[in-house]
Scaffold this active site. Structure first.
Site: not given
Length: 281
Positions: A222, A256
Site C-alpha cells: 500500500k 490479504r
C-alpha cells in the site's frame, strides 16, 4: 475455536491465514498486467498455493485510487474462467467484487467467499449473499469511492467511525438472515484514509475486535508503506511483511497479501515465538 463459515469450507482461524491476491487486471496499482490473461492468472493461483497461501482472492476490477468503473461483462469475462479453474485447487476461493450480478454468477459456480469493498451497499448485493445458505462474506470499510476516496479523507476519530460503519453493515446482514459465523470485517487500509488514519487503524486494531468478528487486513504494497519507507511499490516487500506480522500480532485472522511466501515465513517465526495468540480463538 473461531471459524469462518464459507460455501465449501469451515476455515479454522485459531492461527492467522494468508489470502493470496490474484489480480486479473491490466491496471492494478501493484502488479497490473502480470496476470491479466486467464492462463497467467491460473498459473499465479497455483504458484501462490505452492508458496503456502491458505486461500485465494480473485478480482477483475482495479480498486486503486482514481480507478474507473469496469463494465459488468468485461469483469465477468476476466474473472469467471479463472474462478472455474481455481475452484478445483482444493482451497477456499474468494471473489473480489461489488457487483451483485458477478456475486451471483460466482456463487452459482461455487465460490466460497464474497469480498466486497463496498460492504454490500450496492442494490441487490445483500440479497445475493443472503440467498446463499453458507457463503462467507468480507465487509470492508471505504470512505467515498475509488475515483475520489483519496482526495480529502476526513474523520473525527477513524477507529470509532470505521467501527460504527462496519457494525451497521453487520446488522444489515443479520437482518437479511446471514449468520455471524459467515462474516469477516476489513477496516479498509488505504481506502479513503490518509497515512495517519491507516497507521492509527493498525496501532488501535485490537479495538475493532470488540465488534465480535474476525478481521481481514490488507497492507500489502500500500502507498502508506511507500510514504513511511520512501520506497516505490516494487520495493515494499519488507514493509508489507512487517505490517502483516504486526496486524497478526494485533489479532488479525486473515492477511490479504501479494507476497505469500515471505508472509508465510514471517508468520511461522511469529508462531514459533508464541507472538500470535488469537484473542478470538
Amino acid at each position: 475455536m473461531q471459524t469462518w463459515q464459507t460455501t465449501r469450507f469451515q476455515i479454522d482461524l485459531s492461527r492467522p491465514r494468508v489470502m493470496g491476491i490474484v489480480n486479473i487486471t491490466p491496471d492494478s496499482f501493484s502488479d497490473g498486467g502480470r496476470h491479466a490473461s486467464t492462463q497467467a492468472a491460473i498459473a499465479h493461483c497455483e504458484r501462490l498455493l505452492k508458496e503456502g497461501a491458505d486461500m485465494l482472492d480473485l478480482g477483475g476490477e482495479s480498486s486503486r485510487p482514481g480507478a474507473a468503473p469496469l463494465p459488468l461483462d468485461e469483469e465477468q469475462a476476466r474473472v469467471l474462467p479463472v474462478l472455474k479453474a481455481a475452484l478445483s485447487l482444493g482451497v477456499p476461493v474468494s471473489i473480489d467484487t461489488y457487483k451483485p450480478e458477478t456475486m451471483r454468477a460466482a456463487l452459482d459456480l461455487g465460490v466460497d467467499i464474497v469480498n466486497d469493498i463496498y460492504a454490500l451497499r450496492w442494490p441487490g448485493a445483500v440479497e445475493a449473499v443472503a440467498a446463499h445458505p453458507s457463503c462467507g462474506v468480507c465487509l470492508m470499510h471505504m470512505q467515498g469511492e475509488p475515483q475520489s476516496m483519496q482526495l480529502k479523507p476526513i474523520y473525527g476519530d477513524v477507529i470509532t467511525e470505521v467501527s460504527a460503519f462496519l457494525m451497521d453493515r453487520v446488522l444489515a446482514l443479520r437482518g437479511a438472515g446471514v449468520r455471524d459465523d459467515r462474516i469477516v470485517l476489513d477496516p479498509g487500509i488505504g481506502f479513503g484514509k490518509t497515512v495517519e488514519h491507516n497507521l492509527a487503524l493498525l496501532a488501535r486494531q485490537r479495538e475493532l475486535l470488540a465488534l465480535g468478528h474476525p478481521l481481514l487486513v490488507g497492507w500489502s504494497r500500500k502507498s502508506s508503506l511507500g510514504t513511511v519507507t520512501g520506497r516505490p511499490v516494487g520495493e515494499r516487500l519488507v514493509a508489507s511483511v512487517v505490517a502483516a506480522l504486526a496486524a497478526a500480532q494485533l489479532g488479525a485472522s486473515v492477511l490479504r497479501v501479494h507476497d505469500v511466501e515471505a508472509t508465510v515465513d514471517a508468520l511461522k517465526v511469529g508462531q514459533a515465538a508464541g507472538l500470535l495468540h488469537n484473542p478470538g480463538a
